[in-house]
Motif scaffolding. Sequence first.
Motif, short mmCIF file in Angstrom:
data_model
loop_
_atom_site.label_atom_id
_atom_site.label_comp_id
_atom_site.label_asym_id
_atom_site.label_seq_id
_atom_site.Cartn_x
_atom_site.Cartn_y
_atom_site.Cartn_z
N SER A 115 0.84 -1.12 -0.09
CA SER A 115 0.03 -0.05 -0.01
C SER A 115 0.73 1.37 -0.09
CB SER A 115 -1.02 0.12 1.16
OG SER A 115 -0.35 0.23 2.26
N GLU A 116 0.29 2.26 -0.14
CA GLU A 116 0.88 3.52 0.07
C GLU A 116 1.57 3.80 1.17
OE1 GLU A 116 -1.97 6.52 -1.01
OE2 GLU A 116 -2.39 5.85 -2.83
N ASN A 117 0.99 3.40 2.31
CA ASN A 117 1.68 3.43 3.72
C ASN A 117 2.74 2.60 3.95
OD1 ASN A 117 -0.40 5.18 4.17
ND2 ASN A 117 -1.89 3.97 4.75
N GLY A 118 3.26 1.83 3.01
CA GLY A 118 4.19 1.01 3.08
C GLY A 118 3.75 -0.64 3.07
N PHE A 119 4.48 -1.37 3.42
CA PHE A 119 4.15 -3.06 3.24
C PHE A 119 3.85 -3.44 4.64
CE2 PHE A 119 5.48 -7.36 3.54
CZ PHE A 119 4.86 -8.03 2.19
N LYS A 120 2.60 -4.26 4.48
CA LYS A 120 2.05 -5.02 5.64
C LYS A 120 1.80 -6.63 4.97
CE LYS A 120 1.23 -1.80 8.99
NZ LYS A 120 0.68 -1.79 10.30
N VAL A 121 1.49 -7.33 6.18
CA VAL A 121 1.23 -8.72 5.77
C VAL A 121 -0.16 -9.23 6.67
CG1 VAL A 121 3.68 -9.46 5.22
CG2 VAL A 121 2.67 -9.87 7.57
N LEU A 122 -0.91 -9.93 5.89
CA LEU A 122 -2.00 -10.31 6.59
C LEU A 122 -1.55 -11.93 7.04
CD1 LEU A 122 -5.04 -9.61 6.89
CD2 LEU A 122 -5.37 -11.35 5.11
N LEU A 123 -1.52 -12.06 8.33
CA LEU A 123 -1.30 -13.43 8.81
C LEU A 123 -2.43 -14.11 9.27
CD1 LEU A 123 1.63 -14.33 11.00
CD2 LEU A 123 -0.37 -14.51 12.29
N LYS A 124 -2.52 -15.26 8.84
CA LYS A 124 -3.86 -16.17 9.05
C LYS A 124 -3.46 -17.25 9.76
CE LYS A 124 -8.06 -17.48 6.66
NZ LYS A 124 -8.60 -17.40 5.61
N LEU A 125 -4.13 -17.64 10.84
CA LEU A 125 -3.88 -18.74 11.56
C LEU A 125 -5.07 -19.84 11.18
CD1 LEU A 125 -2.89 -17.58 15.15
CD2 LEU A 125 -1.42 -18.08 13.31
N ARG A 126 -4.91 -20.83 10.71
CA ARG A 126 -6.08 -21.79 10.27
C ARG A 126 -5.95 -22.93 11.07
NH1 ARG A 126 -7.03 -22.49 4.41
NH2 ARG A 126 -8.10 -20.81 4.69
N TYR A 127 -7.24 -23.28 11.64
CA TYR A 127 -7.26 -24.38 12.74
C TYR A 127 -7.81 -25.50 12.00
CZ TYR A 127 -5.77 -21.03 16.02
OH TYR A 127 -5.07 -20.17 16.60
N ARG A 128 -7.55 -26.83 12.59
CA ARG A 128 -8.29 -28.02 12.04
C ARG A 128 -9.69 -27.92 12.79
NH1 ARG A 128 -4.19 -31.35 10.57
NH2 ARG A 128 -2.30 -30.95 11.72
N SER A 129 -10.03 -27.94 13.82
CA SER A 129 -11.43 -28.09 14.40
C SER A 129 -12.06 -26.76 13.66
CB SER A 129 -11.53 -27.87 15.90
OG SER A 129 -11.90 -26.92 16.41
N ARG A 130 -13.55 -27.27 13.39
CA ARG A 130 -14.44 -26.48 12.85
C ARG A 130 -15.02 -25.33 13.92
NH1 ARG A 130 -15.06 -27.55 7.65
NH2 ARG A 130 -15.03 -29.77 7.06
N GLU A 131 -14.86 -25.71 15.23
CA GLU A 131 -15.34 -24.95 16.27
C GLU A 131 -14.28 -23.86 16.55
OE1 GLU A 131 -14.74 -28.52 17.26
OE2 GLU A 131 -16.75 -28.61 16.09
N THR A 132 -13.10 -23.87 16.14
CA THR A 132 -12.00 -22.93 16.46
C THR A 132 -12.05 -22.07 15.09
OG1 THR A 132 -10.63 -24.28 17.61
CG2 THR A 132 -9.82 -22.41 16.89
N GLU A 133 -12.63 -20.94 15.42
CA GLU A 133 -12.53 -19.81 13.84
C GLU A 133 -11.09 -19.38 13.57
OE1 GLU A 133 -14.57 -15.73 13.12
OE2 GLU A 133 -15.55 -17.03 14.31
N ASP A 134 -10.62 -19.53 12.23
CA ASP A 134 -9.43 -18.96 11.78
C ASP A 134 -9.29 -17.52 12.22
OD1 ASP A 134 -9.12 -21.27 10.57
OD2 ASP A 134 -9.63 -20.40 8.41
N GLN A 135 -7.96 -17.13 12.65
CA GLN A 135 -7.65 -15.80 13.08
C GLN A 135 -6.91 -15.26 11.94
OE1 GLN A 135 -5.32 -16.63 16.64
NE2 GLN A 135 -7.49 -17.01 17.98
N THR A 136 -7.13 -13.74 11.70
CA THR A 136 -6.70 -13.16 10.75
C THR A 136 -6.05 -11.94 11.41
OG1 THR A 136 -8.06 -14.10 9.18
CG2 THR A 136 -6.74 -12.14 8.39
N GLU A 137 -4.99 -11.33 11.13
CA GLU A 137 -4.38 -10.07 11.80
C GLU A 137 -3.38 -9.42 10.71
OE1 GLU A 137 -2.37 -8.90 15.84
OE2 GLU A 137 -2.47 -10.90 15.37
N GLU A 138 -3.52 -8.21 10.45
CA GLU A 138 -2.75 -7.30 9.62
C GLU A 138 -1.51 -6.91 10.70
OE1 GLU A 138 -2.98 -2.99 7.45
OE2 GLU A 138 -4.51 -4.35 7.06
#
Length: 129
Positions: free
Chosen positions: A47-70
């Motif tokens: 982006s114009e504000n510099g480089f960032k990443v989207l980090l996503k934690l993917r879980y096996r169990s359907r009960e645990t929601e994936d987590q996403t963070e910039e």
Amino acid sequence: MTYQDEFLIFWKQVTESVEEGTFAKLTMAKTIGKPNLRNIFVRPIYSENGFKVLLKLRYRSRETEDQTEELTLDEAFIILKSHLKTSFLTVVLFTTTKDVLFKVNKKGVGSFTENPPTFSDITQAKMDD
């Protein structure tokens, strides 16, 4: 040389790919045992504000929601480093020029190998990915 030292060399290739604009994706895989955390994905946000990443934690169990963070690349490094050899044995850097596979063996020795690129284009990450 320890796997931590080898990982720093590998991470230098990650930062160089960002600087060169070739960073496509990074994936942590090959879990140790069967933890609930299945994968960690890192995707670029240029982006114009510099480089960032989207980090996503993917879980096996359907009960645990994936987590996403910039995050910044440095913040992502701290998280990835903390999961190396505790949860995951393999990290793959995908760039538009090459793929780099970093792995830690059972004796705790790190190594990396280069392969032809999987990606020819970079897909920007979005928070809802």
